[in-house]
Design a protein around this motif. Sequence first.
Motif, PDB file in Angstrom:
ATOM      1  N   GLN A 101      -5.128 -34.492  61.233  1.00 51.60           N
ATOM      2  CA  GLN A 101      -4.596 -35.551  60.376  1.00 51.60           C
ATOM      3  C   GLN A 101      -3.111 -35.803  60.605  1.00 51.60           C
ATOM      4  N   TYR A 102      -2.520 -35.081  61.539  1.00 49.24           N
ATOM      5  CA  TYR A 102      -1.072 -35.153  61.727  1.00 49.24           C
ATOM      6  C   TYR A 102      -0.568 -36.579  61.904  1.00 49.24           C
ATOM      7  N   ASP A 103      -1.228 -37.365  62.746  1.00 38.26           N
ATOM      8  CA  ASP A 103      -0.700 -38.677  63.096  1.00 38.26           C
ATOM      9  C   ASP A 103      -1.651 -39.818  62.766  1.00 38.26           C
ATOM     10  N   VAL A 104      -2.562 -39.594  61.825  1.00 39.11           N
ATOM     11  CA  VAL A 104      -3.563 -40.606  61.503  1.00 39.11           C
ATOM     12  C   VAL A 104      -3.017 -41.563  60.440  1.00 39.11           C
ATOM     13  N   GLY A 105      -3.031 -42.852  60.754  1.00 38.37           N
ATOM     14  CA  GLY A 105      -2.727 -43.864  59.751  1.00 38.37           C
ATOM     15  C   GLY A 105      -1.268 -44.193  59.566  1.00 38.37           C
ATOM     16  N   PHE A 106      -0.400 -43.793  60.498  1.00 36.17           N
ATOM     17  CA  PHE A 106       1.034 -44.018  60.342  1.00 36.17           C
ATOM     18  C   PHE A 106       1.527 -45.169  61.215  1.00 36.17           C
ATOM     19  N   GLY A 107       2.476 -45.933  60.656  1.00 40.36           N
ATOM     20  CA  GLY A 107       3.087 -47.012  61.406  1.00 40.36           C
ATOM     21  C   GLY A 107       4.552 -46.801  61.681  1.00 40.36           C
ATOM     22  N   ALA A 108       5.130 -45.727  61.131  1.00 34.96           N
ATOM     23  CA  ALA A 108       6.546 -45.406  61.360  1.00 34.96           C
ATOM     24  C   ALA A 108       6.790 -43.976  60.907  1.00 34.96           C
ATOM     25  N   GLU A 109       7.856 -43.385  61.438  1.00 41.01           N
ATOM     26  CA  GLU A 109       8.265 -42.032  61.046  1.00 41.01           C
ATOM     27  C   GLU A 109       9.762 -42.022  60.746  1.00 41.01           C
ATOM     28  N   ILE A 110      10.149 -41.161  59.797  1.00 41.06           N
ATOM     29  CA  ILE A 110      11.552 -40.876  59.525  1.00 41.06           C
ATOM     30  C   ILE A 110      11.768 -39.386  59.756  1.00 41.06           C
ATOM     31  N   MET A 111      12.836 -39.043  60.487  1.00 41.24           N
ATOM     32  CA  MET A 111      13.142 -37.632  60.716  1.00 41.24           C
ATOM     33  C   MET A 111      14.640 -37.405  60.551  1.00 41.24           C
ATOM     34  N   GLY A 112      14.997 -36.152  60.296  1.00 37.66           N
ATOM     35  CA  GLY A 112      16.396 -35.778  60.208  1.00 37.66           C
ATOM     36  C   GLY A 112      17.010 -35.570  61.581  1.00 37.66           C
ATOM     37  N   ALA A 113      18.331 -35.502  61.599  1.00 40.72           N
ATOM     38  CA  ALA A 113      19.054 -35.365  62.864  1.00 40.72           C
ATOM     39  C   ALA A 113      18.670 -34.095  63.603  1.00 40.72           C
ATOM     40  N   HIS A 114      18.431 -32.987  62.880  1.00 41.15           N
ATOM     41  CA  HIS A 114      18.139 -31.716  63.539  1.00 41.15           C
ATOM     42  C   HIS A 114      16.724 -31.641  64.079  1.00 41.15           C
ATOM     43  N   LYS A 115      15.845 -32.568  63.661  1.00 33.80           N
ATOM     44  CA  LYS A 115      14.548 -32.617  64.320  1.00 33.80           C
ATOM     45  C   LYS A 115      14.679 -33.321  65.675  1.00 33.80           C
ATOM     46  N   PHE A 116      15.596 -34.263  65.773  1.00 32.89           N
ATOM     47  CA  PHE A 116      15.755 -34.986  67.023  1.00 32.89           C
ATOM     48  C   PHE A 116      16.454 -34.158  68.083  1.00 32.89           C
ATOM     49  N   GLY A 117      17.344 -33.278  67.664  1.00 37.23           N
ATOM     50  CA  GLY A 117      18.055 -32.490  68.660  1.00 37.23           C
ATOM     51  C   GLY A 117      18.857 -31.371  68.040  1.00 37.23           C
ATOM     52  N   PRO A 118      19.399 -30.471  68.865  1.00 35.52           N
ATOM     53  CA  PRO A 118      20.180 -29.340  68.362  1.00 35.52           C
ATOM     54  C   PRO A 118      21.526 -29.819  67.837  1.00 35.52           C
ATOM     55  N   PRO A 119      22.214 -28.990  67.066  1.00 37.99           N
ATOM     56  CA  PRO A 119      23.547 -29.380  66.598  1.00 37.99           C
ATOM     57  C   PRO A 119      24.436 -29.814  67.764  1.00 37.99           C
ATOM     58  N   GLY A 120      25.094 -30.963  67.599  1.00 41.46           N
ATOM     59  CA  GLY A 120      25.967 -31.480  68.641  1.00 41.46           C
ATOM     60  C   GLY A 120      25.331 -32.485  69.574  1.00 41.46           C
TER      61      GLY A 120
END
Length: 209
Positions: free
Chosen positions: A58-77
């Motif tokens: 069910q992780y990706d079922v039914g979604f049209g967009a995602e919001i994530m924090g900066a630290h999910k996108f990459g390491p500090p810096g």
Amino acid sequence: MPLVRVTNFAISLDGCGAGEPQTLETPFGHAGMKLHEWRFATWQEGAPNGIDALYGRQYDVGFGAEIMGAHKFGPPGWQDDPDWRGWWGEDPPFHTPTYVLTHRPRDPLQMEGGTTFHFLDASPAEALAVARDAAGDLDVRIGGGASTVRAFVGADLVDHLHVAVVPIVLGRGTPLWDGLEGLEARFHIESVVAPSGVVHLSLTRRRPD
């Protein structure tokens, strides 16, 4: 009406969604991949088609967009590296417009497979309004990390939250539940225990009678 949901968000028994410190070499800090082994196990050939697998699908079922924090996108810096394109290679697993919350926005980053990263300096409510417009009739996923999920739940913006409580103790890390006292008054809470020992918590927003 489309929902705002969190799916497959793993925490330890002491409530941490990641260990510390987070670095390029250790995206989840001292937790390593321990919080996510339950999902990896379901991908193996011949793995049981059980509770963990049912939730994992069910992780990706039914979604049209995602919001994530900066630290999910990459390491500090990562904001200092104009060539940083996220942890996932050229075909990230989101396949939707994906909004990264950061105090240092940059131009959108179009990837393969339908993922485009947009970088927003915005409050949870402001970011959600943008993501809802992009998602259309589909749901919006709040993808993490723990501080981002906590901020959206604390702002009463989440309709459904699936948390996988993994039977390990980290001792330190990024907490999910801090500041969310009395959450049970706002959500119906159900739990299912998988043979792996993972406890799957489903929190669904209570609607007015």
